[in-house]
Design a protein around this motif. Sequence first.
Motif, mmCIF file in Angstrom:
data_model
loop_
_atom_site.group_PDB
_atom_site.id
_atom_site.type_symbol
_atom_site.label_atom_id
_atom_site.label_comp_id
_atom_site.label_asym_id
_atom_site.label_seq_id
_atom_site.Cartn_x
_atom_site.Cartn_y
_atom_site.Cartn_z
ATOM 1 N N PHE A 75 -28.420 28.835 -62.187
ATOM 2 C CA PHE A 75 -29.534 27.892 -62.268
ATOM 3 C C PHE A 75 -30.588 28.130 -61.188
ATOM 4 C CE2 PHE A 75 -26.056 26.100 -64.604
ATOM 5 C CZ PHE A 75 -26.679 25.688 -65.768
ATOM 6 N N ASP A 76 -30.445 29.223 -60.452
ATOM 7 C CA ASP A 76 -31.396 29.588 -59.408
ATOM 8 C C ASP A 76 -31.668 28.417 -58.470
ATOM 9 O OD1 ASP A 76 -32.993 31.430 -58.076
ATOM 10 O OD2 ASP A 76 -34.797 30.836 -59.187
ATOM 11 N N ALA A 77 -30.592 27.784 -58.043
ATOM 12 C CA ALA A 77 -30.683 26.604 -57.175
ATOM 13 C C ALA A 77 -30.594 27.010 -55.711
ATOM 14 C CB ALA A 77 -29.564 25.622 -57.500
ATOM 15 N N PRO A 78 -31.352 26.350 -54.831
ATOM 16 C CA PRO A 78 -31.273 26.670 -53.412
ATOM 17 C C PRO A 78 -29.972 26.190 -52.765
ATOM 18 C CG PRO A 78 -32.774 24.842 -53.743
ATOM 19 C CD PRO A 78 -32.376 25.342 -55.105
ATOM 20 N N ARG A 79 -29.350 25.183 -53.355
ATOM 21 C CA ARG A 79 -28.100 24.614 -52.832
ATOM 22 C C ARG A 79 -27.198 24.229 -53.991
ATOM 23 N NH1 ARG A 79 -29.321 26.269 -48.305
ATOM 24 N NH2 ARG A 79 -30.161 25.013 -46.634
ATOM 25 N N VAL A 80 -25.943 23.980 -53.654
ATOM 26 C CA VAL A 80 -24.994 23.434 -54.610
ATOM 27 C C VAL A 80 -24.374 22.206 -53.961
ATOM 28 C CG1 VAL A 80 -22.838 23.824 -55.856
ATOM 29 C CG2 VAL A 80 -24.535 25.649 -55.679
ATOM 30 N N GLY A 81 -24.415 21.099 -54.688
ATOM 31 C CA GLY A 81 -23.829 19.869 -54.179
ATOM 32 C C GLY A 81 -22.357 19.773 -54.518
ATOM 33 N N LEU A 82 -21.633 19.068 -53.666
ATOM 34 C CA LEU A 82 -20.217 18.821 -53.883
ATOM 35 C C LEU A 82 -19.945 17.384 -53.459
ATOM 36 C CD1 LEU A 82 -17.295 21.148 -53.330
ATOM 37 C CD2 LEU A 82 -17.180 18.881 -52.339
ATOM 38 N N ILE A 83 -19.394 16.608 -54.372
ATOM 39 C CA ILE A 83 -19.100 15.194 -54.087
ATOM 40 C C ILE A 83 -17.705 14.866 -54.604
ATOM 41 C CG2 ILE A 83 -19.701 12.789 -54.577
ATOM 42 C CD1 ILE A 83 -22.599 13.654 -54.866
ATOM 43 N N VAL A 84 -16.958 14.127 -53.809
ATOM 44 C CA VAL A 84 -15.705 13.538 -54.247
ATOM 45 C C VAL A 84 -15.926 12.033 -54.185
ATOM 46 C CG1 VAL A 84 -13.248 13.291 -53.787
ATOM 47 C CG2 VAL A 84 -14.394 15.459 -53.286
ATOM 48 N N ALA A 85 -16.027 11.418 -55.338
ATOM 49 C CA ALA A 85 -16.290 9.977 -55.386
ATOM 50 C C ALA A 85 -15.076 9.249 -55.970
ATOM 51 C CB ALA A 85 -17.550 9.689 -56.197
ATOM 52 N N GLY A 86 -14.790 9.515 -57.238
ATOM 53 C CA GLY A 86 -13.559 9.014 -57.834
ATOM 54 C C GLY A 86 -13.564 7.583 -58.305
ATOM 55 N N ALA A 99 -28.378 21.884 -56.857
ATOM 56 C CA ALA A 99 -29.193 20.862 -56.188
ATOM 57 C C ALA A 99 -30.451 21.485 -55.586
ATOM 58 C CB ALA A 99 -28.376 20.180 -55.091
ATOM 59 N N TRP A 100 -31.525 20.738 -55.699
ATOM 60 C CA TRP A 100 -32.819 21.151 -55.147
ATOM 61 C C TRP A 100 -33.281 20.224 -54.031
ATOM 62 C CZ3 TRP A 100 -31.112 22.132 -59.924
ATOM 63 C CH2 TRP A 100 -31.274 23.428 -60.399
ATOM 64 N N MET A 102 -32.015 16.193 -51.755
ATOM 65 C CA MET A 102 -31.018 15.140 -51.546
ATOM 66 C C MET A 102 -31.023 14.128 -52.684
ATOM 67 S SD MET A 102 -29.025 15.723 -49.069
ATOM 68 C CE MET A 102 -28.225 14.134 -49.019
ATOM 69 N N SER A 103 -32.143 13.978 -53.367
ATOM 70 C CA SER A 103 -32.178 13.021 -54.479
ATOM 71 C C SER A 103 -31.267 13.466 -55.626
ATOM 72 C CB SER A 103 -33.610 12.812 -54.973
ATOM 73 O OG SER A 103 -34.110 13.992 -55.560
ATOM 74 N N ASP A 104 -30.890 14.745 -55.655
ATOM 75 C CA ASP A 104 -29.975 15.233 -56.681
ATOM 76 C C ASP A 104 -28.554 14.705 -56.491
ATOM 77 O OD1 ASP A 104 -31.879 16.740 -58.085
ATOM 78 O OD2 ASP A 104 -31.634 18.449 -56.735
ATOM 79 N N PHE A 105 -28.282 14.065 -55.383
ATOM 80 C CA PHE A 105 -26.950 13.523 -55.088
ATOM 81 C C PHE A 105 -26.813 12.056 -55.499
ATOM 82 C CE2 PHE A 105 -27.162 17.279 -52.611
ATOM 83 C CZ PHE A 105 -25.880 17.669 -52.282
ATOM 84 N N ASP A 106 -27.821 11.498 -56.136
ATOM 85 C CA ASP A 106 -27.858 10.071 -56.472
ATOM 86 C C ASP A 106 -27.271 9.838 -57.862
ATOM 87 O OD1 ASP A 106 -28.436 7.426 -56.971
ATOM 88 O OD2 ASP A 106 -30.576 7.598 -56.500
ATOM 89 N N PHE A 107 -26.071 9.262 -57.910
ATOM 90 C CA PHE A 107 -25.408 9.014 -59.188
ATOM 91 C C PHE A 107 -26.138 7.983 -60.050
ATOM 92 C CE2 PHE A 107 -21.769 11.159 -57.254
ATOM 93 C CZ PHE A 107 -21.335 11.923 -58.322
ATOM 94 N N ALA A 108 -27.068 7.241 -59.482
ATOM 95 C CA ALA A 108 -27.878 6.340 -60.292
ATOM 96 C C ALA A 108 -28.816 7.132 -61.209
ATOM 97 C CB ALA A 108 -28.689 5.401 -59.396
ATOM 98 N N LYS A 109 -28.951 8.423 -60.943
ATOM 99 C CA LYS A 109 -29.859 9.273 -61.723
ATOM 100 C C LYS A 109 -29.133 10.179 -62.722
ATOM 101 C CE LYS A 109 -33.398 9.437 -58.157
ATOM 102 N NZ LYS A 109 -34.198 10.301 -57.292
ATOM 103 N N VAL A 110 -27.854 9.902 -63.002
ATOM 104 C CA VAL A 110 -27.173 10.747 -63.983
ATOM 105 C C VAL A 110 -27.884 10.652 -65.326
ATOM 106 C CG1 VAL A 110 -24.883 10.664 -62.886
ATOM 107 C CG2 VAL A 110 -25.457 9.046 -64.685
ATOM 108 N N GLN A 111 -27.824 11.740 -66.048
ATOM 109 C CA GLN A 111 -28.475 11.815 -67.358
ATOM 110 C C GLN A 111 -27.463 11.439 -68.438
ATOM 111 O OE1 GLN A 111 -30.308 15.749 -67.663
ATOM 112 N NE2 GLN A 111 -30.160 15.854 -65.439
ATOM 113 N N HIS A 112 -27.748 10.368 -69.144
ATOM 114 C CA HIS A 112 -26.888 9.949 -70.251
ATOM 115 C C HIS A 112 -27.497 10.470 -71.548
ATOM 116 C CE1 HIS A 112 -24.512 7.389 -67.656
ATOM 117 N NE2 HIS A 112 -25.634 6.998 -67.095
ATOM 118 N N ASP A 113 -26.689 10.651 -72.547
ATOM 119 C CA ASP A 113 -27.155 11.081 -73.871
ATOM 120 C C ASP A 113 -27.874 12.436 -73.834
ATOM 121 O OD1 ASP A 113 -26.111 8.756 -75.057
ATOM 122 O OD2 ASP A 113 -27.896 7.635 -74.454
#
Length: 131
Positions: A75-86, A99-100, A102-113
């Motif tokens: 995906f030609d991303a500058p970073r890769v995020g890793l989260i353990v939430a559970g 990830a491009w 810090m806003s990419d780490f916000d689970f309120a922004k998950v894409q549904h459908d």
Amino acid sequence: MATVFTKIINGELPGRIVHSDDRVAAFLTIAPLNAGHTLVVPRAEVDEWTDLDPEVWSHAMTVAHTVGRALKRAFDAPRVGLIVAGFEVPHAHIHVFPAWSMSDFDFAKVQHDVPAADLDAAHQKLLTALR
């Protein structure tokens, strides 16, 4: 009762699997933060990652590392995020995603459908990068 993750790993539910071995499986989530968002899931149905056998956890992190490197390339991303939430599924798992910012780490922004064709395309892109 088996978790949704176990049902995906066992083929009882459809899943876009990118890795599978005797200890863990990795597959794309249907609710991604970004295209390619992958879950690394131990086969053992353990709710909290801190309760997993340390060897299994170490192996899961090794797989997450491999997937992360492939996501970065695919995906030609500058970073890769890793989260353990559970909190969303009572089965330990690691979120790995391109990830491009810090806003990419916000689970309120998950894409549904997300259209199946988009998930399939991300799956193929990641499989190619893993080869």
